[in-house]
Design an enzyme around this catalytic site. Structure first.
Site: not given
Length: 254
Positions: A158, A145
């Site tokens: 995350y 990500s």
């Protein structure tokens, strides 16, 4: 499509919706036999039916990847049984993103996010990569990500799991590459299913990027197909940014 994955056998985790679904559909369109995996049987059947309706090959394997070695091993075994042999391509896509700050995150949430986002793909790779090597080779693609490198004020938990997956990509490339297993990753930007006529808060995150717009799941699927194909045969340990330039360049308005 060009049939770049003709005859390949693929497992895509978390592929009942969004990015994972787009990857599964793209793989099937390129000739692969795809195992669609996730917790929701109804959505899984919908994806499989859609692939088959277009002439592709797909089966569904229900899996709740809770981070335990047993859950990852069970998915690998079911996928291999459905495919009739080994797995040529593994896409570690499944992940969760509970909103929250560092201060608001409790231990149970911390453990759950690391279990799904890091432990599950770790033990799935542990199960499948040696079998790929023994069979003569294969390819593993992880999902990272953009927030792993360009930090935002929320989502530290995350972001750290995706940083771990990008690090594992390089470590696994070193470990399994010499045995014929290529390991790479795709790092998506802000990817959302388009909703015609509706603005989305995520649009602010792409302000000042070269692309200047939100990404679509298909953009990620295209990159994953490339990494899975023979065209990427010389790529090992690469993290491919598919983020509209978010982590590479800033467009400054004159």
């Amino acid at each position: 499509m060009s049939g770049r994955l003709q005859g390949k056998r693929a497992l895509v985790t978390g592929s009942t919706s969004n990015i994972g679904r787009a990857i599964a559909e793209a793989f099937a369109a390129e000739g692969a036999h795809v195992i669609v995996s996730g917790r929701d049987t109804t959505r899984g059947a919908e994806v499989v039916d859609g692939i088959r309706a277009k002439g592709g090959r797909a089966d569904f394997a229900r899996a709740d990847l809770d981070g335990s070695p047993e859950a990852s091993r069970a998915l690998a075994e079911e996928a291999e049984a459905l495919l009739g042999d080994g797995i040529d391509i593994l896409v570690n896509n499944a992940g969760i993103y509970p909103p929250g700050t560092t201060v608001s995150t409790d231990e149970a949430t911390f453990d759950r996010v690391y279990a799904v986002n890091v432990k599950a793909p770790f033990f799935l790779t542990q199960e499948i990569a040696p079998q790929m090597a023994a069979a003569g080779g294969g390819t593993i693609i992880n999902l990272g990500s953009w927030v792993a490198r360009l930090a935002v004020p929320v989502g530290a938990l995350y972001a750290s799991t995706k940083g771990a997956m990008e690090t594992l990509t390089r470590a696994w490339a070193a470990e399994f590459g010499p045995r014929g297993v290529r390991v790479n990753a795709v790092s998506p930007g802000v990817i959302l299913e388009p909703t015609p006529g509706q603005a989305h808060p995520g649009e602010v995150m792409v302000n000042g990027t070269p692309a200047g717009r939100l990404g679509k799941p298909q953009y990620i699927a295209d990159a994953v197909v490339y990494l899975a194909s023979d065209e990427a045969s010389y790529l090992h340990g690469t993290v491919l940014d598919v983020d509209g330039g978010r982590t590479a360049a800033a467009v400054i308005a004159a």
